[in-house]
Design a protein around this motif. Structure first.
Motif, mmCIF file in Angstrom:
data_model
loop_
_atom_site.group_PDB
_atom_site.id
_atom_site.type_symbol
_atom_site.label_atom_id
_atom_site.label_comp_id
_atom_site.label_asym_id
_atom_site.label_seq_id
_atom_site.Cartn_x
_atom_site.Cartn_y
_atom_site.Cartn_z
ATOM 1 N N THR A 1 -2.023 9.484 1.244
ATOM 2 C CA THR A 1 -2.390 8.185 1.807
ATOM 3 C C THR A 1 -2.986 8.377 3.207
ATOM 4 O O THR A 1 -2.627 9.326 3.913
ATOM 5 C CB THR A 1 -1.142 7.277 1.882
ATOM 6 O OG1 THR A 1 -1.528 5.966 2.300
ATOM 7 C CG2 THR A 1 -0.118 7.818 2.867
ATOM 8 N N PRO A 2 -3.922 7.510 3.624
ATOM 9 C CA PRO A 2 -4.468 7.613 4.986
ATOM 10 C C PRO A 2 -3.385 7.414 6.034
ATOM 11 O O PRO A 2 -2.526 6.550 5.906
ATOM 12 C CB PRO A 2 -5.504 6.485 5.035
ATOM 13 C CG PRO A 2 -5.869 6.234 3.608
ATOM 14 C CD PRO A 2 -4.607 6.473 2.828
ATOM 15 N N LEU A 3 -3.452 8.242 7.074
ATOM 16 C CA LEU A 3 -2.512 8.132 8.198
ATOM 17 C C LEU A 3 -3.192 7.478 9.390
ATOM 18 O O LEU A 3 -2.751 6.443 9.898
ATOM 19 C CB LEU A 3 -1.987 9.515 8.583
ATOM 20 C CG LEU A 3 -1.061 9.595 9.790
ATOM 21 C CD1 LEU A 3 0.254 8.870 9.502
ATOM 22 C CD2 LEU A 3 -0.788 11.052 10.174
ATOM 23 N N VAL A 4 -4.287 8.088 9.856
ATOM 24 C CA VAL A 4 -5.074 7.542 10.965
ATOM 25 C C VAL A 4 -6.546 7.878 10.722
ATOM 26 O O VAL A 4 -6.873 8.751 9.919
ATOM 27 C CB VAL A 4 -4.637 8.110 12.341
ATOM 28 C CG1 VAL A 4 -3.243 7.661 12.713
ATOM 29 C CG2 VAL A 4 -4.740 9.639 12.346
ATOM 30 N N ILE A 5 -7.421 7.198 11.440
ATOM 31 C CA ILE A 5 -8.857 7.495 11.416
ATOM 32 C C ILE A 5 -9.257 7.897 12.830
ATOM 33 O O ILE A 5 -8.985 7.172 13.789
ATOM 34 C CB ILE A 5 -9.684 6.269 10.981
ATOM 35 C CG1 ILE A 5 -9.260 5.787 9.602
ATOM 36 C CG2 ILE A 5 -11.171 6.603 11.008
ATOM 37 C CD1 ILE A 5 -9.633 6.704 8.472
ATOM 38 N N LYS A 6 -9.895 9.055 12.970
ATOM 39 C CA LYS A 6 -10.302 9.551 14.276
ATOM 40 C C LYS A 6 -11.807 9.818 14.310
ATOM 41 O O LYS A 6 -12.458 9.885 13.275
ATOM 42 C CB LYS A 6 -9.527 10.828 14.620
ATOM 43 C CG LYS A 6 -8.019 10.619 14.759
ATOM 44 C CD LYS A 6 -7.694 9.723 15.946
ATOM 45 C CE LYS A 6 -6.191 9.558 16.136
ATOM 46 N NZ LYS A 6 -5.877 8.713 17.305
ATOM 47 N N ARG A 7 -12.325 10.023 15.514
ATOM 48 C CA ARG A 7 -13.774 10.228 15.656
ATOM 49 C C ARG A 7 -14.134 11.658 15.990
ATOM 50 O O ARG A 7 -15.311 11.992 16.062
ATOM 51 C CB ARG A 7 -14.325 9.294 16.728
ATOM 52 C CG ARG A 7 -14.027 7.864 16.445
ATOM 53 C CD ARG A 7 -15.097 6.898 16.800
ATOM 54 N NE ARG A 7 -16.453 7.316 16.476
ATOM 55 C CZ ARG A 7 -17.483 6.477 16.496
ATOM 56 N NH1 ARG A 7 -17.287 5.210 16.793
ATOM 57 N NH2 ARG A 7 -18.689 6.888 16.232
ATOM 58 N N SER A 8 -13.134 12.505 16.213
ATOM 59 C CA SER A 8 -13.428 13.911 16.509
ATOM 60 C C SER A 8 -12.345 14.793 15.916
ATOM 61 O O SER A 8 -11.223 14.337 15.645
ATOM 62 C CB SER A 8 -13.493 14.137 18.027
ATOM 63 O OG SER A 8 -12.201 14.051 18.605
#
Length: 276
Positions: free
Chosen positions: A194-201
């Motif tokens: 399952t997705p935990l967090v969304i990051k940009r780097s």
């Protein structure tokens, strides 16, 4: 006693034999042809086929191949499978056990994991066997480790997540367009990703994983694995970050097998930990 697992341990069959275990190859398909992990298709060859436009799929070992192993000896067998829910391997193994000549001799253990922690569990099972422990005590010992395992997946290509059902088509398209990096982890029951967090780097993605590991008190009694899909330099850099942060933990760097690359895609990084 025989210790059995499959190539989701990231152990090729020949290496498994030298380590005192039987490793059954998982199958992968690409360009309308099917291959066995490692023995018929290496990770480098698989990544090259993907780069040329091949669309891969994978499957657990065929029930016939499992039966051949289960019926090959009269001794007791301990079969460690990929986590139930993460793959159909556990259910396939249970089905093969029911068809085996001596099912009472066969013990199927749901590892609730794959890759680095599963590799560790298989090696530990052999070690405990060599120490003279019986199957009941080996299973009890391994179960304590199983409940402690955690996994985090950072993919580079959203298309592979979409095909494996980890992301919806809309989420995959949006994430790819925005060049975001999702960090995925297992659900509490360890049956799904399952997705935990969304990051940009990558740095912020890895930092979020390290915070999770720190919250779980990962330390000297843990093994941390960093697995990669054709991204050794990135994986080595991430491994060094983890070493700097978790100085007392044992660490290892591994390359994903063709079958596991199918789900995470090229460039994927998997960070895992297990209590030893």
């Amino acid at each position: 006693m025989k210790i059995i697992a499959d190539t989701a341990t990231l152990i090729p069959p020949a290496e498994g034999e030298s380590r005192g275990m039987t490793i059954i190859p998982v199958c992968v398909s690409i360009n309308d042809k099917t291959y066995q992990d490692y023995s018929q298709m290496t990770s480098a060859e698989f990544l090259e086929s993907i780069a040329k436009g091949g669309v891969p799929t994978s499957s657990q070992p065929a029930i016939g191949d499992i039966l051949d192993v289960l019926d090959s000896s009269d001794e007791e067998m301990l079969f460690l499978t990929v986590g139930d829910g993460l793959s159909g391997a556990y259910q396939t193994a249970m089905g093969a056990r029911n068809l085996a000549e001596k099912p009472e001799q066969i013990h199927i253990l749901n590892s609730k994991t794959l890759a680095g922690p599963l590799r560790y569990l298989a090696k530990k099972a052999v070690s405990l066997k060599e120490q003279g422990l019986d199957i009941a005590h080996i299973k009890e010992n391994l179960q304590q480790c199983i409940e402690s395992s955690v996994s985090f997946v950072i993919p580079e290509d959203f298309n592979f997540l979409q095909r494996s059902g980890r992301l919806t088509p809309i989420a995959a398209k949006l994430g790819g367009a925005l060049k975001l990096l999702p960090v995925l982890t297992q659900t509490k029951d360890k049956t799904r990703i399952t997705p935990l967090v969304i990051k940009r780097s990558w740095d912020s993605a890895v930092e979020s994983v390290m915070k999770q590991l720190q919250s779980l008190d990962v330390g000297a009694d843990h093994l941390i694995s960093v697995c990669h899909a054709g991204a050794p330099q990135k994986a080595e850099r991430i491994l060094q970050q983890l070493k700097d942060h978790f100085r007392t933990s044992e660490t290892e760097l591994l390359e994903l097998s063709p079958a596991l690359i199918t789900h995470g895609g090229p460039g994927c990084i998997v960070i895992q930990a297990i209590h030893k």
